[in-house]
Design an enzyme around this catalytic site. Structure first.
Site, short mmCIF file in Angstrom:
data_model
loop_
_atom_site.label_atom_id
_atom_site.label_comp_id
_atom_site.label_asym_id
_atom_site.label_seq_id
_atom_site.Cartn_x
_atom_site.Cartn_y
_atom_site.Cartn_z
N SER A 1 93.18 60.84 -13.34
CA SER A 1 93.63 59.58 -12.97
C SER A 1 93.17 58.41 -13.90
O SER A 1 93.57 57.44 -13.83
CB SER A 1 93.07 59.50 -11.45
OG SER A 1 93.31 60.31 -10.82
N HIS B 1 100.21 62.02 -15.98
CA HIS B 1 99.49 61.66 -14.62
C HIS B 1 100.62 61.64 -13.57
O HIS B 1 101.33 60.63 -13.48
CB HIS B 1 98.99 60.18 -14.53
CG HIS B 1 98.26 59.91 -13.57
ND1 HIS B 1 98.27 58.48 -13.04
CD2 HIS B 1 97.58 60.34 -12.57
CE1 HIS B 1 97.48 58.51 -12.00
NE2 HIS B 1 97.15 59.60 -11.65
N GLU C 1 102.96 59.02 -15.16
CA GLU C 1 102.70 58.10 -16.08
C GLU C 1 102.15 59.02 -17.41
O GLU C 1 101.36 59.80 -17.06
CB GLU C 1 101.36 57.45 -15.65
CG GLU C 1 101.09 56.47 -16.15
CD GLU C 1 99.73 55.66 -15.55
OE1 GLU C 1 99.00 56.17 -14.58
OE2 GLU C 1 99.48 54.33 -15.56
N ASN D 1 96.10 53.15 -11.90
CA ASN D 1 94.65 53.14 -11.16
C ASN D 1 93.91 52.04 -11.56
O ASN D 1 92.95 51.47 -10.69
CB ASN D 1 94.17 54.40 -11.21
CG ASN D 1 94.58 55.41 -10.31
OD1 ASN D 1 94.57 55.17 -9.29
ND2 ASN D 1 94.66 56.80 -10.99
P1 NAD Z 1 91.34 68.05 -4.86
O1 NAD Z 1 90.07 68.02 -4.70
O2 NAD Z 1 92.30 68.22 -3.82
O3 NAD Z 1 91.71 69.38 -5.96
C1 NAD Z 1 90.86 69.83 -7.11
C2 NAD Z 1 90.74 71.17 -7.29
O4 NAD Z 1 90.30 71.48 -8.50
C3 NAD Z 1 90.07 71.99 -6.19
O5 NAD Z 1 90.97 72.73 -5.52
C4 NAD Z 1 89.04 72.48 -6.87
O6 NAD Z 1 88.65 73.84 -6.41
C5 NAD Z 1 89.50 72.81 -8.22
N1 NAD Z 1 88.62 72.91 -9.35
C6 NAD Z 1 87.26 72.50 -9.39
N2 NAD Z 1 86.45 72.61 -10.68
C7 NAD Z 1 87.42 73.65 -10.92
C8 NAD Z 1 87.19 74.53 -12.30
N3 NAD Z 1 86.18 74.38 -13.01
N4 NAD Z 1 88.19 75.20 -12.41
C9 NAD Z 1 89.35 75.40 -11.74
N5 NAD Z 1 89.58 74.69 -10.71
C10 NAD Z 1 88.77 73.84 -10.39
O7 NAD Z 1 91.81 66.95 -6.08
P2 NAD Z 1 93.29 66.43 -6.48
O8 NAD Z 1 93.49 65.20 -5.48
O9 NAD Z 1 94.25 67.67 -6.44
O10 NAD Z 1 92.98 65.95 -7.85
C11 NAD Z 1 93.02 66.48 -8.92
C12 NAD Z 1 93.23 65.89 -10.24
O11 NAD Z 1 94.21 65.05 -10.22
C13 NAD Z 1 92.19 64.78 -10.55
O12 NAD Z 1 91.79 64.44 -11.84
C14 NAD Z 1 92.56 63.60 -9.72
O13 NAD Z 1 91.87 62.58 -10.39
C15 NAD Z 1 94.02 63.92 -10.37
N6 NAD Z 1 94.90 62.77 -9.49
C16 NAD Z 1 94.67 62.76 -7.89
C17 NAD Z 1 95.51 62.13 -7.37
C18 NAD Z 1 95.53 62.15 -5.84
O14 NAD Z 1 96.29 61.34 -5.12
N7 NAD Z 1 94.54 62.64 -5.24
C19 NAD Z 1 96.85 61.33 -7.72
C20 NAD Z 1 97.17 61.47 -9.37
C21 NAD Z 1 95.96 62.25 -10.00
#
Ligand code: NAD
Length: 286
Positions: free
Chosen positions: A120, A141, A153, A191
């Site tokens: 993000s 993104h 994005e 963001n």
């Molecule tokens: P989340 O907390 O729902 O999921 C993250 C996942 O990553 C978890 O299942 C965790 O077990 C896994 N993980 C952690 N360390 C790991 C590793 N070493 N190897 C493999 N898996 C691992 O988070 P999310 O909301 O899905 O966000 C994930 C990414 O997407 C982040 O970079 C976040 O910034 C980005 N993002 C999030 C959103 C949102 O609205 N939540 C939107 C766009 C982008």
């Protein structure tokens, strides 16, 4: 029309990784979805099945949910990405976590394979530099929830090649999403603008300017946002919101980006929003 990547890997099966895997499989790719936490993989499978079922009932899915599910394999070893042409990373928003992952992944995947990060906010150039394939590394993104949101994005790092950019553009067009291009600066476009607004809403709670319900209703009814900022923060995940604010603060060096102490306390207490069952609001079913 078939996608220009037929074998895609996805890292992290949280809300974003699960959604990305679902959409790629719905458009015909064979997808491997990996997570470090086995329990999360089971949760992702159930979440994807439920979402496919709903989309199918609304007539918004091109093939049967079972066909889409059959294209997704749930894996618990990074080595299983050896055949992937593209790996999209959606692990926790933390540079150290992503760095360790990319170092390992770079050794496993084919020399020609590309890596896309769904970060993000973290610098694509800095993440790419962890690998020996910075030319094949790019920011993709997606927005949350991935199956419903129309935007992606795209962020090229300093060394991302024009060929990588054009292949990723074709992929994103193939899944019928609209692209915006951002330069590689903290928080990119979405963001950089969204998260300070959410952080300001949290300051408004912290300072007692209004109740959380009034703050959310103010922005929903007063400025036509579909969700209030506190509801949205819970939906995104308060840990992710805090991580993004920290990247903005550190990367841009302006005190206007400092994370609200209330946000820090919530995350320290494990109140992460929807995914943990409680944030600004409570979610008993989580
Ligand atoms: P989340 O907390 O729902 O999921 C993250 C996942 O990553 C978890 O299942 C965790 O077990 C896994 N993980 C952690 N360390 C790991 C590793 N070493 N190897 C493999 N898996 C691992 O988070 P999310 O909301 O899905 O966000 C994930 C990414 O997407 C982040 O970079 C976040 O910034 C980005 N993002 C999030 C959103 C949102 O609205 N939540 C939107 C766009 C982008």
């Amino acid at each position: 029309m078939a996608l220009n990547f037929s074998e895609v890997g996805v890292i992290g099966s949280g809300q974003m990784g699960g959604g990305i895997a679902q959409v790629l499989a719905a458009y015909g790719a064979k997808v491997k979805l990996y997570d470090i936490a086995e329990a999360q993989l089971a949760k992702a499978r159930a979440g994807i099945e439920k979402s496919l079922q709903k989309l199918s009932e609304k007539g918004r899915l091109g093939s049967a949910p079972s066909e889409v599910m059959a294209r997704i394999s749930f894996i618990s070893k990074l080595e299983d990405f050896a055949d992937s042409d593209l790996v999209v990373e959606a692990a926790t928003e933390n540079f150290e976590v992503k760095k360790e992952l990319f170092k390992k992944l770079d050794q496993i995947i084919k020399p020609a394979a590309m890596i896309g990060s769904n970060t993000s906010s973290i610098s694509i150039t800095k993440l790419a530099a962890v690998t020996k394939r910075a030319d094949k590394f790019i920011g993709i993104h997606f927005m949350n929830p991935v199956p419903l949101m129309k935007l992606v994005e795209v962020i090229s790092g300093t060394l991302t090649s024009p060929d990588t950019l054009s292949r990723i553009q074709v992929l994103v067009q193939g899944i019928e999403k609209t692209i915006i291009h951002s330069k590689d600066f903290p928080g990119f476009i979405v963001n950089r603008i969204l998260m300070p607004m959410i952080n300001e809403a949290i300051y408004a709670v912290y300072e007692g300017v209004g109740s959380k319900e009034d703050i959310d209703n103010g922005m929903k009814l007063g400025t036509n946002h579909p969700m209030g900022p506190l509801e949205l923060a819970d939906f995104i995940g308060l840990d992710t919101c805090l991580a993004i604010m920290n990247v903005l603060h550190e990367g841009l060096g302006d005190s206007k980006y400092r994370a609200c102490p209330l946000l820090k306390n919530y995350v320290a207490a494990g109140l992460l929003g929807r995914k943990s069952g409680r944030g600004f609001y409570e979610y008993p079913a989580a």
